[in-house]
Design a protein around this motif. Structure first.
Motif, PDB file in Angstrom:
ATOM      1  N   ASN A   1      11.434 -14.150  11.514  1.00 34.57           N
ATOM      2  CA  ASN A   1      10.612 -13.196  12.253  1.00 34.57           C
ATOM      3  C   ASN A   1      10.655 -11.813  11.599  1.00 34.57           C
ATOM      4  OD1 ASN A   1       9.851 -15.119  14.094  1.00 34.57           O
ATOM      5  ND2 ASN A   1      11.304 -14.487  15.665  1.00 34.57           N
ATOM      6  N   ARG A   2      11.828 -11.423  11.096  1.00 32.30           N
ATOM      7  CA  ARG A   2      11.936 -10.140  10.410  1.00 32.30           C
ATOM      8  C   ARG A   2      11.074 -10.122   9.152  1.00 32.30           C
ATOM      9  NH1 ARG A   2      14.845  -7.072   6.604  1.00 32.30           N
ATOM     10  NH2 ARG A   2      15.685  -8.944   5.622  1.00 32.30           N
ATOM     11  N   GLU A   3      11.099 -11.231   8.394  1.00 35.87           N
ATOM     12  CA  GLU A   3      10.293 -11.308   7.181  1.00 35.87           C
ATOM     13  C   GLU A   3       8.803 -11.214   7.495  1.00 35.87           C
ATOM     14  OE1 GLU A   3      11.155 -11.438   3.873  1.00 35.87           O
ATOM     15  OE2 GLU A   3      13.105 -10.865   4.681  1.00 35.87           O
ATOM     16  N   ASP A   4       8.367 -11.929   8.512  1.00 40.32           N
ATOM     17  CA  ASP A   4       6.944 -11.888   8.858  1.00 40.32           C
ATOM     18  C   ASP A   4       6.553 -10.532   9.439  1.00 40.32           C
ATOM     19  OD1 ASP A   4       6.250 -14.377   7.917  1.00 40.32           O
ATOM     20  OD2 ASP A   4       6.555 -15.396   9.817  1.00 40.32           O
ATOM     21  N   MET A   5       7.481  -9.881  10.131  1.00 44.54           N
ATOM     22  CA  MET A   5       7.204  -8.542  10.640  1.00 44.54           C
ATOM     23  C   MET A   5       7.014  -7.559   9.490  1.00 44.54           C
ATOM     24  SD  MET A   5       9.329  -6.470  13.559  1.00 44.54           S
ATOM     25  CE  MET A   5       9.367  -7.959  14.545  1.00 44.54           C
ATOM     26  N   LYS A   6       7.846  -7.674   8.454  1.00 46.94           N
ATOM     27  CA  LYS A   6       7.669  -6.824   7.278  1.00 46.94           C
ATOM     28  C   LYS A   6       6.328  -7.104   6.600  1.00 46.94           C
ATOM     29  CE  LYS A   6      11.484  -7.927   5.179  1.00 46.94           C
ATOM     30  NZ  LYS A   6      12.432  -8.002   4.045  1.00 46.94           N
ATOM     31  N   HIS A   7       5.940  -8.371   6.570  1.00 49.22           N
ATOM     32  CA  HIS A   7       4.654  -8.735   5.967  1.00 49.22           C
ATOM     33  C   HIS A   7       3.510  -8.017   6.676  1.00 49.22           C
ATOM     34  CE1 HIS A   7       1.533 -11.229   4.133  1.00 49.22           C
ATOM     35  NE2 HIS A   7       1.062 -11.445   5.351  1.00 49.22           N
ATOM     36  N   VAL A   8       3.526  -8.027   7.999  1.00 49.88           N
ATOM     37  CA  VAL A   8       2.481  -7.361   8.769  1.00 49.88           C
ATOM     38  C   VAL A   8       2.533  -5.853   8.532  1.00 49.88           C
ATOM     39  CG1 VAL A   8       1.640  -6.887  11.099  1.00 49.88           C
ATOM     40  CG2 VAL A   8       2.396  -9.182  10.506  1.00 49.88           C
ATOM     41  N   ALA A   9       3.745  -5.294   8.478  1.00 47.87           N
ATOM     42  CA  ALA A   9       3.889  -3.855   8.240  1.00 47.87           C
ATOM     43  C   ALA A   9       3.279  -3.454   6.900  1.00 47.87           C
ATOM     44  CB  ALA A   9       5.364  -3.461   8.298  1.00 47.87           C
ATOM     45  N   ILE A  10       3.517  -4.260   5.872  1.00 46.66           N
ATOM     46  CA  ILE A  10       2.987  -3.930   4.548  1.00 46.66           C
ATOM     47  C   ILE A  10       1.465  -4.069   4.516  1.00 46.66           C
ATOM     48  CG2 ILE A  10       3.044  -4.525   2.090  1.00 46.66           C
ATOM     49  CD1 ILE A  10       5.571  -3.104   3.331  1.00 46.66           C
ATOM     50  N   LEU A  11       0.928  -5.044   5.230  1.00 46.47           N
ATOM     51  CA  LEU A  11      -0.529  -5.152   5.321  1.00 46.47           C
ATOM     52  C   LEU A  11      -1.127  -3.916   5.978  1.00 46.47           C
ATOM     53  CD1 LEU A  11      -1.235  -8.879   6.289  1.00 46.47           C
ATOM     54  CD2 LEU A  11      -1.663  -7.767   4.101  1.00 46.47           C
ATOM     55  N   GLU A  12      -0.478  -3.429   7.026  1.00 48.83           N
ATOM     56  CA  GLU A  12      -0.946  -2.187   7.659  1.00 48.83           C
ATOM     57  C   GLU A  12      -0.842  -1.019   6.685  1.00 48.83           C
ATOM     58  OE1 GLU A  12      -2.343  -1.522  10.467  1.00 48.83           O
ATOM     59  OE2 GLU A  12      -2.045  -3.273  11.731  1.00 48.83           O
ATOM     60  N   LEU A  13       0.260  -0.960   5.967  1.00 48.45           N
ATOM     61  CA  LEU A  13       0.505   0.141   5.036  1.00 48.45           C
ATOM     62  C   LEU A  13      -0.568   0.199   3.956  1.00 48.45           C
ATOM     63  CD1 LEU A  13       2.797   2.298   4.605  1.00 48.45           C
ATOM     64  CD2 LEU A  13       3.763   0.715   2.923  1.00 48.45           C
ATOM     65  N   THR A  14      -0.996  -0.988   3.475  1.00 52.63           N
ATOM     66  CA  THR A  14      -1.952  -1.068   2.364  1.00 52.63           C
ATOM     67  C   THR A  14      -3.388  -1.318   2.824  1.00 52.63           C
ATOM     68  OG1 THR A  14      -1.596  -3.458   2.101  1.00 52.63           O
ATOM     69  CG2 THR A  14      -0.142  -1.978   0.852  1.00 52.63           C
ATOM     70  N   ARG A  15      -3.588  -1.286   4.133  1.00 50.95           N
ATOM     71  CA  ARG A  15      -4.907  -1.572   4.718  1.00 50.95           C
ATOM     72  C   ARG A  15      -5.404  -2.955   4.314  1.00 50.95           C
ATOM     73  NH1 ARG A  15      -6.802   3.296   6.863  1.00 50.95           N
ATOM     74  NH2 ARG A  15      -5.805   5.167   6.003  1.00 50.95           N
ATOM     75  N   GLY A  16      -4.497  -3.926   4.362  1.00 48.17           N
ATOM     76  CA  GLY A  16      -4.879  -5.315   4.201  1.00 48.17           C
ATOM     77  C   GLY A  16      -4.753  -5.908   2.816  1.00 48.17           C
ATOM     78  N   LYS A  17      -4.142  -5.177   1.878  1.00 48.33           N
ATOM     79  CA  LYS A  17      -4.012  -5.679   0.511  1.00 48.33           C
ATOM     80  C   LYS A  17      -2.734  -6.503   0.374  1.00 48.33           C
ATOM     81  CE  LYS A  17      -5.981  -4.315  -2.830  1.00 48.33           C
ATOM     82  NZ  LYS A  17      -7.099  -4.837  -3.662  1.00 48.33           N
ATOM     83  N   ASN A  18      -2.875  -7.768  -0.049  1.00 48.75           N
ATOM     84  CA  ASN A  18      -1.710  -8.609  -0.316  1.00 48.75           C
ATOM     85  C   ASN A  18      -1.126  -8.359  -1.702  1.00 48.75           C
ATOM     86  OD1 ASN A  18      -0.779 -10.485   1.791  1.00 48.75           O
ATOM     87  ND2 ASN A  18      -2.904 -11.183   1.817  1.00 48.75           N
ATOM     88  N   PHE A  19      -1.922  -7.824  -2.604  1.00 48.72           N
ATOM     89  CA  PHE A  19      -1.445  -7.514  -3.958  1.00 48.72           C
ATOM     90  C   PHE A  19      -2.443  -6.568  -4.608  1.00 48.72           C
ATOM     91  CE2 PHE A  19      -4.079 -11.269  -4.190  1.00 48.72           C
ATOM     92  CZ  PHE A  19      -4.934 -11.012  -5.251  1.00 48.72           C
ATOM     93  N   PHE A  20      -2.031  -5.966  -5.724  1.00 41.76           N
ATOM     94  CA  PHE A  20      -2.890  -5.025  -6.439  1.00 41.76           C
ATOM     95  C   PHE A  20      -3.206  -5.469  -7.863  1.00 41.76           C
ATOM     96  CE2 PHE A  20      -1.262  -2.333  -3.052  1.00 41.76           C
ATOM     97  CZ  PHE A  20      -2.397  -1.616  -2.682  1.00 41.76           C
ATOM     98  N   ALA A  21      -2.521  -6.459  -8.394  1.00 38.87           N
ATOM     99  CA  ALA A  21      -2.783  -6.912  -9.751  1.00 38.87           C
ATOM    100  C   ALA A  21      -4.246  -7.357  -9.880  1.00 38.87           C
ATOM    101  CB  ALA A  21      -1.841  -8.060 -10.116  1.00 38.87           C
ATOM    102  N   PRO A  22      -4.952  -6.916 -10.924  1.00 36.99           N
ATOM    103  CA  PRO A  22      -6.380  -7.226 -11.074  1.00 36.99           C
ATOM    104  C   PRO A  22      -6.620  -8.605 -11.688  1.00 36.99           C
ATOM    105  CG  PRO A  22      -5.680  -5.769 -12.838  1.00 36.99           C
ATOM    106  CD  PRO A  22      -4.481  -5.953 -11.952  1.00 36.99           C
ATOM    107  N   ILE A  23      -6.438  -9.637 -10.875  1.00 35.23           N
ATOM    108  CA  ILE A  23      -6.512 -11.010 -11.390  1.00 35.23           C
ATOM    109  C   ILE A  23      -7.924 -11.584 -11.334  1.00 35.23           C
ATOM    110  CG2 ILE A  23      -4.106 -11.471 -10.825  1.00 35.23           C
ATOM    111  CD1 ILE A  23      -5.086 -13.010  -8.352  1.00 35.23           C
ATOM    112  N   GLY A  24      -8.890 -10.819 -10.847  1.00 30.31           N
ATOM    113  CA  GLY A  24     -10.260 -11.314 -10.781  1.00 30.31           C
ATOM    114  C   GLY A  24     -10.539 -12.103  -9.522  1.00 30.31           C
ATOM    115  N   ASP A  25     -11.747 -12.612  -9.429  1.00 30.18           N
ATOM    116  CA  ASP A  25     -12.183 -13.315  -8.214  1.00 30.18           C
ATOM    117  C   ASP A  25     -11.908 -14.808  -8.231  1.00 30.18           C
ATOM    118  OD1 ASP A  25     -13.192 -10.926  -7.177  1.00 30.18           O
ATOM    119  OD2 ASP A  25     -15.153 -11.233  -8.136  1.00 30.18           O
ATOM    120  N   TYR A  26     -11.583 -15.354  -9.393  1.00 29.77           N
ATOM    121  CA  TYR A  26     -11.433 -16.808  -9.478  1.00 29.77           C
ATOM    122  C   TYR A  26     -10.166 -17.208 -10.242  1.00 29.77           C
ATOM    123  CZ  TYR A  26     -16.293 -16.549  -8.023  1.00 29.77           C
ATOM    124  OH  TYR A  26     -17.445 -16.251  -7.334  1.00 29.77           O
TER     125      TYR A  26
END
Length: 330
Positions: free
Chosen positions: A70-95
């Protein structure tokens, strides 16, 4: 280095509403996964009333029980809020075709990325078999030690490693292996907390037990060859592994509901709960390493938790997104 590194505005008396803490659309699905518990056929180890991974027992110092999930998933939600929904920033493209998540934990990140890229192969790797069974068809989970010799194939578009390096002994080795098995031009992304409690306005007392807890964690884990604050120094680690185009985004992640911005107050609420659980999870491991008695531990825990719940200090942790590229083929 970019990100929300500027000072966080402090909430005034009229800013906080009693019913304001509702999640954004992008993290509602994450919260629905809280408490996902796999079958009891998996074996685990138990110590100090907490459950740990059985495979390579002792390698990772943090529990894997429902409280920790639960702590891990809570941190996951916190980071999504922090980044406005970004799971990552690496520019890996659309496919992208192949993405691997090392130290996947509950698997939430891997599952969400599998939904983002339904044609990609997503693999989550962890010491603990705690991931849910019902997952998208393009994601699978394996039990393995990410510090072992790589056995997960080649030509990955993205190697993702989140909130793992401050608790293992050989992040440079993991980076080197990731480099070798990425496709030319592929990316690595390392996300982690800086591991240092910070305050920009001198509201944090010099004798804060919260600061002392992090300092004790740094001292204890260093005895095992682990750097709790490695996220601050990933630039050189990635460079030494051969990566180029090294980039970093740093965000200030508040602890507590002191920020003026409502979104950051929600992040702070999550982080305050996660911090409280981290203290309880780590203390039984770090106090014996520092020759502290059980009584000393109990007294410290009680006082530290009380400080966390009552402090008016405007405290935060840095949160880093480091991403870098394996040089493209000539």
């Amino acid at each position: 280095m970019v990100g929300s590194g500027s000072e966080i505005a402090v909430a005034g008396p009229g800013d906080v509403q009693d019913d304001e803490f509702e999640t954004s659309d992008f993290d509602a699905s994450s919260i629905s996964r809280f408490g996902s518990v796999p079958s009891s056929i998996y074996r685990h180890a138990y110590e100090n009333g907490r459950r740990y991974h059985k495979y390579r027992y002792g390698t990772y110092p943090i529990p894997n029980d429902e409280t920790e999930q639960n702590r891990e998933d809570m941190k996951h939600v916190a980071i999504l809020e922090l980044t406005r929904g970004k799971n990552f920033f690496a520019p890996i493209g659309d496919y992208p075709k192949k993405i691997i998540d090392l130290g996947t934990g509950t698997g939430t990140w891997a599952i969400e990325v599998a939904d983002m890229f339904p044609s990609a192969e997503i693999v989550g790797c962890d010491l603990s078999p705690i991931q849910p069974f019902w997952v998208p068809s393009n994601v699978r989970f394996i039990v393995d030690d990410i510090e072992d010799e790589w056995a997960h194939g080649d030509n990955w578009d993205l190697v993702h490693i989140r909130q793992v390096f401050p608790a293992i002994q050989d992040p440079p080795g993991v980076c080197r292996q990731s480099f070798s098995h990425l496709k030319p031009g592929g990316w690595i992304e390392v996300q982690d907390f800086g591991g240092i409690v910070k305050c920009d306005d001198n509201t944090l007392p010099a004798d804060s037990l919260l600061v002392q807890f992090y300092e004790m964690t740094v001292s204890a884990l260093s005895q095992r060859g682990i750097s709790w604050t490695i996220a601050n120094d990933m630039d050189q680690v990635l460079k030494d592994a051969g990566f180029v185009n090294i980039q970093c985004k740093r965000f200030k992640c508040p602890i507590g509901i002191w920020p003026k911005a409502k979104r950051l107050r929600l992040v702070g609420l999550y982080m305050k709960s996660a911090f409280a659980d981290l203290i309880d999870a780590l203390a039984p491991r770090i106090f014996p390493m520092l020759s502290k008695s059980p009584q000393q531990m109990e007294e410290f825990l009680s006082s530290a938790q009380n400080e966390l719940q009552t402090t008016n200090a405007h405290i935060y942790l840095d949160y880093f997104f480091w991403y870098a590229q394996r040089p493209p083929a000539d």
